[in-house]
Design an enzyme around this catalytic site. Sequence first.
Site, short mmCIF file in Angstrom:
data_model
loop_
_atom_site.label_atom_id
_atom_site.label_comp_id
_atom_site.label_asym_id
_atom_site.label_seq_id
_atom_site.Cartn_x
_atom_site.Cartn_y
_atom_site.Cartn_z
N CYS A 20 0.84 -1.19 0.00
CA CYS A 20 0.00 0.00 0.00
C CYS A 20 0.88 1.25 0.00
O CYS A 20 1.56 1.52 -0.99
CB CYS A 20 -0.97 -0.06 1.17
SG CYS A 20 -2.19 1.28 1.22
N ASP B 31 -9.51 -3.07 -7.11
CA ASP B 31 -9.04 -2.07 -6.16
C ASP B 31 -9.70 -0.73 -6.47
O ASP B 31 -9.37 -0.09 -7.47
CB ASP B 31 -7.52 -1.95 -6.25
CG ASP B 31 -6.92 -1.14 -5.12
OD1 ASP B 31 -7.60 -0.23 -4.62
OD2 ASP B 31 -5.76 -1.40 -4.76
N HIS C 147 -8.06 -4.11 -2.95
CA HIS C 147 -6.90 -3.56 -2.27
C HIS C 147 -6.55 -4.45 -1.07
O HIS C 147 -7.42 -5.11 -0.48
CB HIS C 147 -7.20 -2.14 -1.80
CG HIS C 147 -5.99 -1.39 -1.37
ND1 HIS C 147 -5.01 -0.99 -2.24
CD2 HIS C 147 -5.59 -0.99 -0.14
CE1 HIS C 147 -4.07 -0.36 -1.58
NE2 HIS C 147 -4.39 -0.35 -0.30
#
Length: 267
Positions: A146, A203, A235
């Site tokens: 991330c 995502d 995600h």
Amino acid sequence: MASPANGYAQAVQPIAPNTIHTDTEGLIAEDIQIPTSDGAIYGYYAAPEGGQSLPTIVVIHEIFSVHEHIKDVARRLAKLGYLAIAPDFFGRQGDVSQLADHQQIFTEVVSKVPDAQVLSDIDAAFDWATQSGLADPARLAVTGFCWGGRLTWLYAAHTDRIQAGVAWYGRLASKTDPLHPQQPIDVAAHLKAPVLGLYGGQDAGIPQDQVSAVQEILKDAGGPSRIHVYPEAGHAFYADYRPSYKPIEAEDGFTSLRDWLRTYGVS
């Protein structure tokens, strides 16, 4: 600086019941202080017991800093024979471990962390590892998740010190500012080490048109870097402590990371 979290960050509670825990059998796993140009920062490392001149990987954390999931990732990599180092890149700006709101984490801490500071801290982590005798300076890599995925791309453009990088669902394009002057889409044509990007087709925070744009840039650059998209993953599909976890895609991604590092001599 002290450890930013014991266990998991408040913002990710409650933790999924089937969260993976990697033991320390056969490993050394300890907190460390990493010297930098403006003082020491906290870090966590894991390595095979008795290892010297090991292939080494810096693990760049998510917005939740070095909480238990990132420590566990370090232990997973150590089980494969790596020295894995997870520095806390947020300590100068604040402790996110006790903040329960994601937006508060971004506003109060993450947005204030300069990219240049992070890149320098990664350099410092490799310096610590090399000077300790634990690392082989010819076998270095980075991986990040991330927030850390974005920095993985930036670090691979920052230096030719590493042999490879693996970026997990890191943001590719967004607004720039003085603390964050470039995005991965801006540096993708100028990478100094091959990067494998692992992204989810579902995502919501990273549009597929951005993924496609970076894929085209990488293709035009003619190097080995590439992005693999898991069509059904969203995600944070590797985050086994969260509802977003996709075990099949996560296992495949970790295997791909291992193979990518081996392909480029970090094993």
